[in-house]
Scaffold this active site. Sequence first.
Site, mmCIF file in Angstrom:
data_model
loop_
_atom_site.group_PDB
_atom_site.id
_atom_site.type_symbol
_atom_site.label_atom_id
_atom_site.label_comp_id
_atom_site.label_asym_id
_atom_site.label_seq_id
_atom_site.Cartn_x
_atom_site.Cartn_y
_atom_site.Cartn_z
ATOM 1 N N GLY A 15 0.842 -1.210 0.000
ATOM 2 C CA GLY A 15 0.000 0.000 0.000
ATOM 3 C C GLY A 15 0.869 1.250 0.000
ATOM 4 O O GLY A 15 1.908 1.278 0.656
ATOM 5 N N ARG A 76 0.912 -4.966 -5.645
ATOM 6 C CA ARG A 76 1.049 -6.208 -4.882
ATOM 7 C C ARG A 76 1.314 -7.281 -5.936
ATOM 8 O O ARG A 76 0.670 -7.314 -6.979
ATOM 9 C CB ARG A 76 -0.206 -6.484 -4.084
ATOM 10 C CG ARG A 76 -0.544 -5.310 -3.126
ATOM 11 C CD ARG A 76 -1.484 -5.722 -2.031
ATOM 12 N NE ARG A 76 -2.168 -4.580 -1.452
ATOM 13 C CZ ARG A 76 -1.765 -3.927 -0.364
ATOM 14 N NH1 ARG A 76 -0.684 -4.285 0.275
ATOM 15 N NH2 ARG A 76 -2.466 -2.908 0.096
ATOM 16 N N THR A 129 4.171 2.573 5.602
ATOM 17 C CA THR A 129 2.772 2.158 5.759
ATOM 18 C C THR A 129 2.060 3.108 6.714
ATOM 19 O O THR A 129 2.635 3.514 7.731
ATOM 20 C CB THR A 129 2.640 0.711 6.288
ATOM 21 O OG1 THR A 129 1.272 0.490 6.659
ATOM 22 C CG2 THR A 129 3.515 0.408 7.490
ATOM 23 N N ASP A 131 -0.259 2.202 8.554
ATOM 24 C CA ASP A 131 -0.835 1.392 9.641
ATOM 25 C C ASP A 131 -0.012 1.380 10.943
ATOM 26 O O ASP A 131 -0.521 0.946 11.979
ATOM 27 C CB ASP A 131 -1.026 -0.059 9.178
ATOM 28 C CG ASP A 131 -1.921 -0.187 7.959
ATOM 29 O OD1 ASP A 131 -2.740 0.730 7.736
ATOM 30 O OD2 ASP A 131 -1.799 -1.186 7.230
ATOM 31 N N ASP A 133 2.130 -0.676 11.780
ATOM 32 C CA ASP A 133 2.058 -2.056 12.294
ATOM 33 C C ASP A 133 3.374 -2.822 12.131
ATOM 34 O O ASP A 133 3.365 -4.041 11.995
ATOM 35 C CB ASP A 133 0.905 -2.813 11.588
ATOM 36 C CG ASP A 133 1.079 -2.872 10.079
ATOM 37 O OD1 ASP A 133 1.963 -2.164 9.546
ATOM 38 O OD2 ASP A 133 0.340 -3.620 9.426
HETATM 39 P P1 ADP Z 1 3.116 -4.638 2.725
HETATM 40 O O1 ADP Z 1 4.503 -4.603 2.204
HETATM 41 O O2 ADP Z 1 2.491 -3.278 2.840
HETATM 42 O O3 ADP Z 1 2.986 -5.476 3.987
HETATM 43 P P2 ADP Z 1 1.946 -6.826 1.188
HETATM 44 O O4 ADP Z 1 1.794 -7.729 2.359
HETATM 45 O O5 ADP Z 1 0.844 -6.785 0.190
HETATM 46 O O6 ADP Z 1 2.174 -5.304 1.610
HETATM 47 O O7 ADP Z 1 3.301 -7.253 0.442
HETATM 48 C C1 ADP Z 1 3.778 -6.502 -0.670
HETATM 49 C C2 ADP Z 1 4.434 -7.422 -1.644
HETATM 50 O O8 ADP Z 1 5.567 -8.072 -1.051
HETATM 51 C C3 ADP Z 1 3.568 -8.581 -2.132
HETATM 52 O O9 ADP Z 1 2.674 -8.204 -3.141
HETATM 53 C C4 ADP Z 1 4.623 -9.530 -2.644
HETATM 54 O O10 ADP Z 1 5.103 -9.103 -3.894
HETATM 55 C C5 ADP Z 1 5.757 -9.346 -1.630
HETATM 56 N N1 ADP Z 1 5.647 -10.387 -0.596
HETATM 57 C C6 ADP Z 1 4.747 -10.472 0.404
HETATM 58 N N2 ADP Z 1 4.919 -11.606 1.137
HETATM 59 C C7 ADP Z 1 5.967 -12.255 0.574
HETATM 60 C C8 ADP Z 1 6.648 -13.485 0.863
HETATM 61 N N3 ADP Z 1 6.273 -14.271 1.862
HETATM 62 N N4 ADP Z 1 7.678 -13.826 0.075
HETATM 63 C C9 ADP Z 1 8.072 -13.042 -0.964
HETATM 64 N N5 ADP Z 1 7.477 -11.875 -1.273
HETATM 65 C C10 ADP Z 1 6.443 -11.481 -0.533
HETATM 66 O O1 F6P Z 2 -1.734 -1.016 4.600
HETATM 67 C C1 F6P Z 2 -2.373 0.190 4.287
HETATM 68 C C2 F6P Z 2 -3.837 -0.049 4.027
HETATM 69 O O2 F6P Z 2 -4.439 1.168 3.647
HETATM 70 C C3 F6P Z 2 -4.602 -0.677 5.174
HETATM 71 O O3 F6P Z 2 -4.935 0.264 6.171
HETATM 72 C C4 F6P Z 2 -5.771 -1.285 4.454
HETATM 73 O O4 F6P Z 2 -6.293 -2.383 5.175
HETATM 74 C C5 F6P Z 2 -5.159 -1.755 3.171
HETATM 75 O O5 F6P Z 2 -3.996 -0.974 2.964
HETATM 76 C C6 F6P Z 2 -6.047 -1.634 1.972
HETATM 77 O O6 F6P Z 2 -5.386 -2.177 0.889
HETATM 78 P P1 F6P Z 2 -5.855 -2.084 -0.624
HETATM 79 O O7 F6P Z 2 -5.249 -0.832 -1.180
HETATM 80 O O8 F6P Z 2 -5.274 -3.318 -1.250
HETATM 81 O O9 F6P Z 2 -7.356 -2.044 -0.614
#
Ligand code: ADP
Ligand code: F6P
Length: 322
Positions: A15, A76, A129, A131, A133
Amino acid sequence: MAKEIKTIAVLTSGGDAPGMNAAIRAVVRTAIARGLKVKGVKRGYMGLLNEEITDMEARHVSDIIQRGGTILGTARCLEFKKPEVQQKAADICKKHGIDGIVVIGGDGSYRGAQCLSRLGINTVGLPGTIDLDIACTDYTIGFDTAVNTAMQAIDKVKDTSSSHERCSIIEVMGRNAGYIALWCGIANGAEDILLPEVYDYNEQEIINHIIENRKKGKTHHLIINAEGIGHSVSMSRRIEAATGLETRATILGYMQRGGNPTARDRVYASIMGAKAVDVMLEGKTNRVIGYKHGEFIDVDIEEALQMKKGIDEYQYEVARMI
Ligand code: ADP
Ligand code: F6P
């Protein structure tokens, strides 16, 4: 001996968050100042796989520090979880002469960075982020702006809610984390704050609280509900039926992710972006930049991913008390 770093790349993933542009700018300009070549990767890991890679000069990041979103775009990319896809990405980095990548994103993005690091591409993550988090840091790029945006929107809803003597449920973002809700709860003086980390789904308690407050002469009631709990609209219907008071739900949504970053987000993102480059130049890999106890630090990604983050009990107590 540590690998010599001559060329680095920067990408944003997951995000978006206000302040990501400030971080990109800092990475690009610090790299140039330290004598490195720097490349921008569009659309996160997806763009890396599609070789959407361009050379970045100082002027390419002019006039972006004040802008929300990310000039590199973000995505993503679920297929990045596959080992063969990660190997393809590492090979692409080698083909483009990329020795290291700065990954701006959240926990998921660090997992991707960790895989690249294992395949010989040095990686440093930046916490991007809204969040908040990410357990290894007290600050994430975008949280401050998002909270201020939400707070201002809630002030506006509160004006009309109090004129109409209503009960308002306002849902804020945060995925499974309640930090935006907690901060808005305090900053907007909410009567109830529902956080995924602590909420026990005892709706009767909220209803009793609203009725008690009315008896004491309070003419409106503000409930901040976190996205991780959700169901604000159905909750408002149940509360209206139980209390007889007009109750409205407002879901703030994506407005919280946009807008011009606050001074704090611009400055901290800039410092973190610069630090990411310097940490990489020290020969480190598989690190994430954080902010703890007033200092900018770097932490091993594996350790960072193991850490757990909870809601600060004292902050929650204060929110409920006042
Ligand atoms: P954030 O980085 O905000 O936590 P996501 O969880 O959607 O957002 O992860 C972003 C991107 O990171 C994913 O779309 C994917 O390309 C990569 N990613 C997430 N988890 C994994 C994993 N376990 N191994 C490799 N790449 C990952
Ligand atoms: O991680 C940032 C965030 O805006 C969260 O607060 C929310 O749950 C999520 O991304 C929404 O993601 P998407 O853009 O995939 O709807």
